[in-house]
Design an enzyme around this catalytic site. Structure first.
Site, PDB file in Angstrom:
ATOM      1  N   HIS A  27      -8.775  16.656   1.636  1.00  0.00           N
ATOM      2  CA  HIS A  27      -9.955  15.667   1.645  1.00  0.00           C
ATOM      3  C   HIS A  27     -10.094  14.868   2.943  1.00  0.00           C
ATOM      4  CE1 HIS A  27      -8.257  11.712   0.434  1.00  0.00           C
ATOM      5  NE2 HIS A  27      -7.170  12.768   0.016  1.00  0.00           N
ATOM      6  N   ASP A  69      -6.841   8.817   4.202  1.00  0.00           N
ATOM      7  CA  ASP A  69      -5.479   8.861   4.167  1.00  0.00           C
ATOM      8  C   ASP A  69      -4.882  10.112   3.924  1.00  0.00           C
ATOM      9  OD1 ASP A  69      -6.693   9.745   1.716  1.00  0.00           O
ATOM     10  OD2 ASP A  69      -5.236   8.426   0.355  1.00  0.00           O
ATOM     11  N   GLU A 118     -12.556  12.251  -3.145  1.00  0.00           N
ATOM     12  CA  GLU A 118     -11.252  12.351  -3.728  1.00  0.00           C
ATOM     13  C   GLU A 118     -10.663  11.123  -4.260  1.00  0.00           C
ATOM     14  OE1 GLU A 118      -9.526  15.579  -4.559  1.00  0.00           O
ATOM     15  OE2 GLU A 118     -11.668  15.616  -4.325  1.00  0.00           O
ATOM     16  N   GLU A 119     -11.104   9.877  -3.488  1.00  0.00           N
ATOM     17  CA  GLU A 119     -10.555   8.532  -3.661  1.00  0.00           C
ATOM     18  C   GLU A 119     -11.206   8.159  -5.128  1.00  0.00           C
ATOM     19  OE1 GLU A 119      -8.108   7.590  -2.005  1.00  0.00           O
ATOM     20  OE2 GLU A 119      -8.033   8.824  -0.364  1.00  0.00           O
TER      21      GLU A 119
END
Length: 130
Positions: A62, A74, A108-109
């Site tokens: 991602h 990240d 995704e987070e």
């Protein structure tokens, strides 16, 4: 330049909305609602369809960051590795038998919604199976 035995396709997928229900883990017992997720799909496949064997190989990462912050994400090192792997497959694909799909996703987070939206809404189009 691409190896002469492969075709390269780039697609964009917009997951307008969906719901992701979790059975266990961090989000166990919860249902997360998502909307407006954008994914980039890079597919490298054998030029001659009759040579393709079975399902495609999926490589995913991602490029989003936590909602409340600004940032490149990240997981930028994972994206960099995927791009380098794609370049290698792209240039040195002699005799490969399966399509390789590189999924660059968002969402995704907030609970793996990007991967979930791909698996539930698009995966069968690309012949990816577990």
């Amino acid at each position: 330049m691409a190896h002469w035995e492969v075709d390269v396709q780039v697609d964009f997928f917009h997951a307008k909305s969906g719901a992701n229900s979790f059975v266990s883990g961090l989000f166990g017992g919860k249902t997360l609602i998502y909307s407006d997720l954008y994914h980039i799909i890079l597919r490298i496949l054998p030029k001659y369809a009759s040579e393709a064997e079975g399902s495609a190989i999926l490589v995913s990462s991602h490029f989003d960051t936590v909602f409340s912050t600004e940032g490149a994400g990240d997981c930028s090192s994972c994206v960099a590795v995927m791009l380098e792997l794609a370049r290698g497959v792209f240039q040195w694909a002699h005799g490969f038998n399966n399509s390789v799909i590189f999924l660059f996703n968002t969402g995704e987070e907030e609970g793996l919604n990007g991967a979930y939206s791909f698996i539930t809404q698009v995966c069968s189009i690309y012949d990816v199976s577990a």
